[in-house]
Design a protein around this motif. Structure first.
Motif, short mmCIF file in Angstrom:
data_model
loop_
_atom_site.label_atom_id
_atom_site.label_comp_id
_atom_site.label_asym_id
_atom_site.label_seq_id
_atom_site.Cartn_x
_atom_site.Cartn_y
_atom_site.Cartn_z
N ALA A 1 0.84 -1.21 0.00
CA ALA A 1 0.00 0.00 0.00
C ALA A 1 0.87 1.25 0.00
O ALA A 1 2.00 1.24 0.53
CB ALA A 1 -0.90 -0.01 1.23
N ARG A 2 0.34 2.32 -0.61
CA ARG A 2 1.07 3.59 -0.69
C ARG A 2 0.18 4.72 -0.19
O ARG A 2 -1.05 4.58 -0.17
CB ARG A 2 1.43 3.92 -2.14
N GLN A 3 0.80 5.86 0.15
CA GLN A 3 0.01 7.00 0.62
C GLN A 3 -0.97 7.47 -0.46
O GLN A 3 -2.07 7.94 -0.13
CB GLN A 3 0.92 8.15 1.07
N ASP A 4 -0.62 7.33 -1.74
CA ASP A 4 -1.55 7.80 -2.77
C ASP A 4 -2.73 6.83 -3.00
O ASP A 4 -3.55 7.06 -3.87
CB ASP A 4 -0.84 8.16 -4.08
N ASP A 5 -2.82 5.77 -2.19
CA ASP A 5 -4.01 4.90 -2.19
C ASP A 5 -5.12 5.47 -1.31
O ASP A 5 -6.21 4.87 -1.23
CB ASP A 5 -3.66 3.50 -1.65
N LEU A 6 -4.86 6.61 -0.65
CA LEU A 6 -5.83 7.10 0.34
C LEU A 6 -7.22 7.29 -0.28
O LEU A 6 -8.22 6.83 0.29
CB LEU A 6 -5.34 8.42 0.95
N ALA B 1 -5.58 6.98 9.07
CA ALA B 1 -4.98 6.23 10.19
C ALA B 1 -4.91 4.74 9.87
O ALA B 1 -3.92 4.06 10.17
CB ALA B 1 -5.80 6.48 11.47
N TRP B 2 -5.97 4.23 9.24
CA TRP B 2 -6.03 2.81 8.83
C TRP B 2 -4.92 2.51 7.82
O TRP B 2 -4.23 1.49 7.90
CB TRP B 2 -7.42 2.55 8.24
N LEU B 3 -4.74 3.44 6.86
CA LEU B 3 -3.71 3.26 5.82
C LEU B 3 -2.31 3.34 6.44
O LEU B 3 -1.42 2.55 6.09
CB LEU B 3 -3.90 4.32 4.73
N GLY C 1 2.62 0.60 7.83
CA GLY C 1 3.62 0.44 8.89
C GLY C 1 3.71 -0.95 9.50
O GLY C 1 4.41 -1.14 10.49
N ILE C 2 3.02 -1.93 8.92
CA ILE C 2 3.06 -3.28 9.50
C ILE C 2 4.49 -3.79 9.56
O ILE C 2 5.25 -3.71 8.58
CB ILE C 2 2.20 -4.26 8.66
N SER D 1 5.49 -9.57 11.68
CA SER D 1 4.22 -9.91 12.35
C SER D 1 3.01 -9.92 11.43
O SER D 1 1.95 -10.42 11.82
CB SER D 1 3.96 -9.00 13.54
N GLY D 2 3.15 -9.40 10.21
CA GLY D 2 2.00 -9.42 9.30
C GLY D 2 2.38 -8.95 7.91
O GLY D 2 3.52 -8.52 7.67
#
Ligand SMILES: CC(C)(COP(=O)(O)OP(=O)(O)OC[C@H]1O[C@@H](n2cnc3c(N)ncnc32)[C@H](O)[C@@H]1OP(=O)(O)O)[C@@H](O)C(=O)NCCC(=O)NCCS
Length: 170
Positions: free
Chosen positions: A14-19, A48-50, A55-56, A60-61
């Protein structure tokens, strides 16, 4: 983070431009009917969800954004191993695209991460999801009442799992 390609899909970080794309999805009441929270009314909630998704910790995921053509259509992965979670835009339901994406993540989880099993926690009213998981070989392991309070209403859970030794590629 690796990219996964299936016949029709690209699974990528995922990227910030997926917001914008994710906010369209996560504010859609149809897509969110059985999600763990109400539809996102404010883009700050999606941000926040993105941020969480980006940041996973890879130990752990692992959670993938899913593209069909050039369009962001959903996400699939495990925010925390070994529980799978996915959501796709209603415009693409009923075409086997979700199954195609989920299959690829399961395959990677067993082959590359060596997970012994994958778990799912499902609202018992979510028939399309239960059909999808059953087709892939998930089996029910238990049920519980009032496991989540979503939008002021209690929801129940069906717990399912798929063991690595039962995986035949879906
Ligand atoms: C759960 C969810 C992903 C299922 O989406 P979906 O598009 O129905 O799932 P699939 O990709 O498996 O598609 C299966 C359907 O496409 C049909 N289909 C059409 N072409 C197909 C193809 N080439 N391959 C497979 N199935 C195909 C199947 O017959 C099936 O229809 P059916 O369910 O009426 O029997 C979707 O409803 C969703 O995003 N829901 C909201 C989020 C959610 O609840 N997530 C759960 C929390 S983990």
């Amino acid at each position: 983070m690796v990219e996964l390609r299936t016949d029709r899909l690209l699974l990528r970080k995922a990227r910030q431009d997926d917001l914008g794309g994710f906010h369209t999805l996560l504010s859609d009441a149809r897509a969110m009917t059985f999600w763990y929270c109400p539809p996102h009314q404010d883009v700050a909630v999606t941000q926040a969800w993105l941020d969480d998704m980006i940041g996973i910790d890879p130990g752990s995921g692992e959670d993938f954004a899913v593209e069909f053509g050039e369009a962001l259509i959903g996400k699939v992965g495990m925010r925390r191993f070994p529980t799978i979670g996915f959501i796709f835009h209603p415009d693409v339901w009923g075409r086997g695209l979700a199954s195609e994406a989920v299959r690829s993540v399961i395959d990677r989880a067993f082959r590359e991460h060596g997970l012994p099993l994958i778990k799912a926690d499902v609202d018992p009213r979510n028939d399309p999801l239960l059909r999808l998981l059953n087709r892939l070989g998930f089996v029910e392991t238990g049920r519980a009442e009032e496991t989540g309070l979503i939008g002021g209403k209690w929801c129940d859970s069906v717990f399912l799992h798929l063991k690595a030794e039962m995986w035949n590629g879906g």
